[in-house]
Scaffold this motif. Structure first.
Motif, mmCIF file in Angstrom:
data_model
loop_
_atom_site.group_PDB
_atom_site.id
_atom_site.type_symbol
_atom_site.label_atom_id
_atom_site.label_comp_id
_atom_site.label_asym_id
_atom_site.label_seq_id
_atom_site.Cartn_x
_atom_site.Cartn_y
_atom_site.Cartn_z
ATOM 1 N N PRO A 1 -3.547 -26.796 59.997
ATOM 2 C CA PRO A 1 -3.600 -25.489 60.677
ATOM 3 C C PRO A 1 -3.817 -24.335 59.713
ATOM 4 C CG PRO A 1 -1.318 -26.156 60.360
ATOM 5 C CD PRO A 1 -2.172 -27.244 59.754
ATOM 6 N N GLN B 1 -8.600 -22.670 70.476
ATOM 7 C CA GLN B 1 -7.199 -23.074 70.371
ATOM 8 C C GLN B 1 -6.271 -21.871 70.399
ATOM 9 O OE1 GLN B 1 -5.500 -24.890 66.761
ATOM 10 N NE2 GLN B 1 -4.960 -26.640 68.054
ATOM 11 N N HIS C 1 -0.710 -20.246 64.737
ATOM 12 C CA HIS C 1 -1.249 -21.392 64.018
ATOM 13 C C HIS C 1 -2.417 -21.976 64.815
ATOM 14 C CE1 HIS C 1 2.760 -22.249 61.714
ATOM 15 N NE2 HIS C 1 2.379 -20.982 61.660
ATOM 16 N N VAL C 2 -3.545 -22.153 64.171
ATOM 17 C CA VAL C 2 -4.727 -22.719 64.815
ATOM 18 C C VAL C 2 -5.286 -23.821 63.919
ATOM 19 C CG1 VAL C 2 -5.330 -20.669 66.143
ATOM 20 C CG2 VAL C 2 -6.149 -20.902 63.808
ATOM 21 N N ARG C 3 -5.850 -24.801 64.545
ATOM 22 C CA ARG C 3 -6.384 -25.952 63.813
ATOM 23 C C ARG C 3 -7.748 -25.622 63.209
ATOM 24 N NH1 ARG C 3 -7.094 -32.210 65.622
ATOM 25 N NH2 ARG C 3 -9.146 -32.556 64.760
ATOM 26 N N HIS D 1 -1.617 -29.569 67.571
ATOM 27 C CA HIS D 1 -2.999 -29.204 67.207
ATOM 28 C C HIS D 1 -3.944 -30.307 67.678
ATOM 29 C CE1 HIS D 1 -1.368 -25.952 64.796
ATOM 30 N NE2 HIS D 1 -0.557 -26.814 64.219
ATOM 31 N N ASN E 1 5.378 -21.874 65.315
ATOM 32 C CA ASN E 1 3.949 -22.151 65.230
ATOM 33 C C ASN E 1 3.109 -21.060 65.889
ATOM 34 O OD1 ASN E 1 4.681 -22.647 67.851
ATOM 35 N ND2 ASN E 1 3.777 -24.686 67.970
#
Length: 383
Positions: A213, A244, A163-165, A134, A160
């Motif tokens: 995340p 992202q 999954h995004v920050r 991330h 993951n």
């Protein structure tokens, strides 16, 4: 004639976080020495009685010097004095003396300092591993991954995936810290070492200022709440989320749709291939899935939406959806119920910024809220 330039599809090696274990030293224990027998007051009493008897003998006999009776009393007085001195300073536990306790505290604090250095090394490795997955979208790091093996690296089978920050926060330390095993009862604990052990566990079990995340597909959607004046901040957060998402997930596994009443804020999104309509085209190529309201989107995909299976929490071994959608609704007052149905749809994550407190996503599990200073917090109650 133009040619298309490909990129390296080989995925680079992912950093592996080694397992670490740290064991805390045992906290100090205060031992109470057993009561001496006979106690000090007995010897004091014997000494006083001996003195009184000696004085009575001297008065009754009228002697000006100590006679045979006095000579008999003198050894008793001497033994009493010796026993009093022995009980006072010679028979106690050496570990309970102030100097010994101070040295014990110094040794314990030094051992905690050495242990803290090992834990810090593990925390730095963990922070570096999190930053790899991330990266910070504000320093151009996402741009450096375009065209490399890291672009579109995440597949639905990866842990993951989706999954995004969202920003920086606190996470639990992966290094296992074993607490002291032999903890004395409260009345026998050495206070300084016990407090130091407690503070060490509280402070060292977390890692601060690391990327946190959002697992998009772990819920049927997510709701963001902010004041009207904070809308630019909210839109910036959503843009970073989308960037992202599109860098690490290919258009063949994730499709993106934008619904907003502020087209200028999302005009740049037309360049992402994820936002291209899977069927419709116009003079410029595939139609971009950027809509002015929810009804326009449902008019285009309503039939496909109602035929999707219901959303369910992801579980190990559970079959995944054939395609995944992320729908960003940046429109205060919009109704996202048509996008969610009654229980959501499999493979669909609705990210709404509508400030609708009656939304199905306005729950403590799926709602996030900006506070007065701009920190994004999980909303315990949405009112």
């Amino acid at each position: 004639m133009t040619t298309k330039k490909g990129y390296d599809k080989e995925k680079p090696a992912v950093p592996i976080l080694p397992e670490r274990t740290a064991t805390m030293p045992e906290i100090g224990e205060i031992t109470r020495p057993p009561q001496q027998r006979p106690p000090v007051w007995v010897w004091v009493l014997i000494f006083v009685v001996a003195v009184i008897v000696l004085l009575v003998i001297m008065i009754r006999t009228g002697a000006r010097s100590i006679g045979l009776g006095g000579m008999f009393i003198m050894p008793i007085m001497l033994v009493s004095m010796l026993m009093m001195l022995r009980n006072r300073g010679g028979g106690g536990n050496e570990k309970t003396k102030p100097a010994a306790l101070a040295q014990t505290r110094v040794d314990y604090m030094r051992s905690l300092d050495d242990l803290r250095e090992d834990v810090t090394v593990g925390a730095k490795e963990q922070a570096a591993e999190i930053a790899y997955h991330h990266p910070n979208p504000c320093n151009g790091s996402l741009l450096t991954m375009v065209g490399t093996g890291r672009m579109w690296e995440r597949r639905p089978t990866d842990r993951n995936f989706g999954h995004v920050r969202l920003g920086l926060g606190v996470t639990r330390l992966r290094t296992i810290i074993n607490p002291p095993q032999k903890v004395p009862p409260p009345e026998y604990r050495e206070t300084s070492t016990a407090i130091a052990a407690r503070d060490f566990l509280l402070a060292q079990n977390v890692v601060h200022d690391v990327a946190r995340p959002l697992h998009l597909f772990d819920q049927m959607g997510w709701a963001f709440f902010a004041e009207e004046a904070q809308r630019p901040l909210l839109q910036g957060t959503l843009r970073a989320l989308v960037c992202q998402l599109c860098v690490f997930h290919g258009p063949d596994v994730v499709r993106l749709a934008i619904i907003s009443d502020d087209p200028h804020a999302w005009e740049w999104a037309k360049w992402w291939p994820h936002i291209a309509d899977p069927e419709l085209v116009d003079a410029c190529g595939p139609v971009r899935m950027i809509y002015n309201d929810v009804g326009e989107f449902m008019e285009r995909f309503g039939d496909q939406w109602t035929g999707r299976p219901a959303w369910s929490p992801p579980m190990e071994g559970q079959p995944r959806a054939e395609d995944h959608w992320v729908i960003v609704v940046d429109m205060p007052g919009a109704n996202c119920s048509p996008l969610l149905g009654t229980t959501g749809y499999a493979g669909v994550s609705v990210v709404e910024a509508t400030n609708d407190y009656y939304s199905p996503l306005a729950t403590s599990a799926t709602a996030l809220k900006f506070d007065a200073v701009g920190n994004l917090l999980r909303a315990r109650e949405v009112v």
